[in-house]
Design an enzyme around this catalytic site. Sequence first.
Site, PDB file in Angstrom:
ATOM      1  N   GLY A  75       0.864  -1.181   0.000  1.00  0.00           N
ATOM      2  CA  GLY A  75       0.000   0.000   0.000  1.00  0.00           C
ATOM      3  C   GLY A  75       0.897   1.226   0.000  1.00  0.00           C
ATOM      4  N   ASP A 112       2.062  -1.278  -4.627  1.00  0.00           N
ATOM      5  CA  ASP A 112       0.665  -0.830  -4.726  1.00  0.00           C
ATOM      6  C   ASP A 112       0.134  -1.297  -6.074  1.00  0.00           C
ATOM      7  OD1 ASP A 112      -0.930   1.665  -3.046  1.00  0.00           O
ATOM      8  OD2 ASP A 112      -1.770   1.020  -4.974  1.00  0.00           O
ATOM      9  N   HIS A 143      -9.485  -1.906  18.357  1.00  0.00           N
ATOM     10  CA  HIS A 143      -9.197  -0.544  17.870  1.00  0.00           C
ATOM     11  C   HIS A 143     -10.487   0.046  17.286  1.00  0.00           C
ATOM     12  CE1 HIS A 143      -6.983   2.781  16.214  1.00  0.00           C
ATOM     13  NE2 HIS A 143      -7.244   2.440  14.964  1.00  0.00           N
TER      14      HIS A 143
HETATM   15  C1  LMR Z   1      -6.782   5.855  13.358  1.00  0.00           C
HETATM   16  O1  LMR Z   1      -7.092   5.536  14.511  1.00  0.00           O
HETATM   17  O2  LMR Z   1      -6.254   6.930  13.090  1.00  0.00           O
HETATM   18  C2  LMR Z   1      -7.031   4.893  12.240  1.00  0.00           C
HETATM   19  O3  LMR Z   1      -7.654   3.737  12.717  1.00  0.00           O
HETATM   20  C3  LMR Z   1      -7.781   5.495  11.119  1.00  0.00           C
HETATM   21  C4  LMR Z   1      -9.223   5.817  11.451  1.00  0.00           C
HETATM   22  O4  LMR Z   1     -10.078   5.607  10.588  1.00  0.00           O
HETATM   23  O5  LMR Z   1      -9.507   6.319  12.538  1.00  0.00           O
END
Ligand code: LMR
Length: 320
Positions: free
Chosen positions: A10, A34, A176
């Site tokens: 990427g 990429d 996350h």
């Molecule tokens: C971030 O935390 O900066 C990344 O996961 C990108 C996003 O979409 O928040």
Amino acid sequence: MARPKIALIGAGQIGGTLAHLAAIKELGDVVLFDIAEGTPQGKALDIAESGPAEGFDGSFKGTNDYADIAGADVCIVTAGVPRKPGMSRDDLLGINLKVMKSVGEGIAAHAPDAFVICITNPLDAMVWALQQFSGLPAQKVVGMAGVLDSARFRHFLSLEFGVSMRDVNAFVLGGHGDTMVPLARYSTVGGIPLPDLVQMGWTTQEKLDAIIQRTRDGGAEIVGLLKTGSAFYAPATSAIEMAEAYLKDQKRVLPCAAYVKGALGLDGLYVGVPTVIGAKGIEKVIDIKLNKDEQAMFDKSVDAVKGLVEACKGIDSTLA
Ligand code: LMR
């Protein structure tokens, strides 16, 4: 001794930043891949041309051919689509899952011994899918999230306390996403845990709660400001910290999305946990003890990740 080879899958904003950081830190030779013709070639040449002024040597190759990542020691995956304002990371699941399939197959075919760091969102589910598609050992496929989320938490804390971020340690666990778990009890300023700093009157619980929420919203805050993409400097720096820990066998204690079986009561799931990263990849998952409230937040985050993994299985029947 041959220089390590670092493959960046990427060549967007994060990929280019990763390549530049790897160059400046002289971590190894860089291959920037990429599918977009010209982009990786142009960025690789641009970075190589910055070498004389910055004072680094190295080889920088841009390519559209997976064969060029052959034998890579580290692969950092940023391929896929970033979110736009108003979207959640989870909205990217369907489109980025397809990308993980081709990336996983490319890595399996050409760089099966690499330490693979995934940045693509929704992070925890994409790392899981990447490991499944590539078939690489679970301890060699990890997600970059905890380092980034913890860095944001540390930054906001250093602003609040007016101290160097070097003296601020912080841990963010869990997926996350919106359910991530910034852990105040395990986060310190000058070695003093945050709850004690509240007791001492250096900050208030309200201010701490606001910082914790700002950390959870950290990615969305940047997306809202940039409007056409998501964060790239801090994500790239975080992934490079992990790559360096692996390449130099540093045994760093870093939170990241690792495969957890046994620790924290988990029975095989990719989610953000404290780990030790060294030459074997994820050498240890630290079985951190949580209190009742922390456990409840972590369980909620785990459930959110499990839901995304199930959604992946629903989209691609080859995923077990
Ligand atoms: C971030 O935390 O900066 C990344 O996961 C990108 C996003 O979409 O928040």
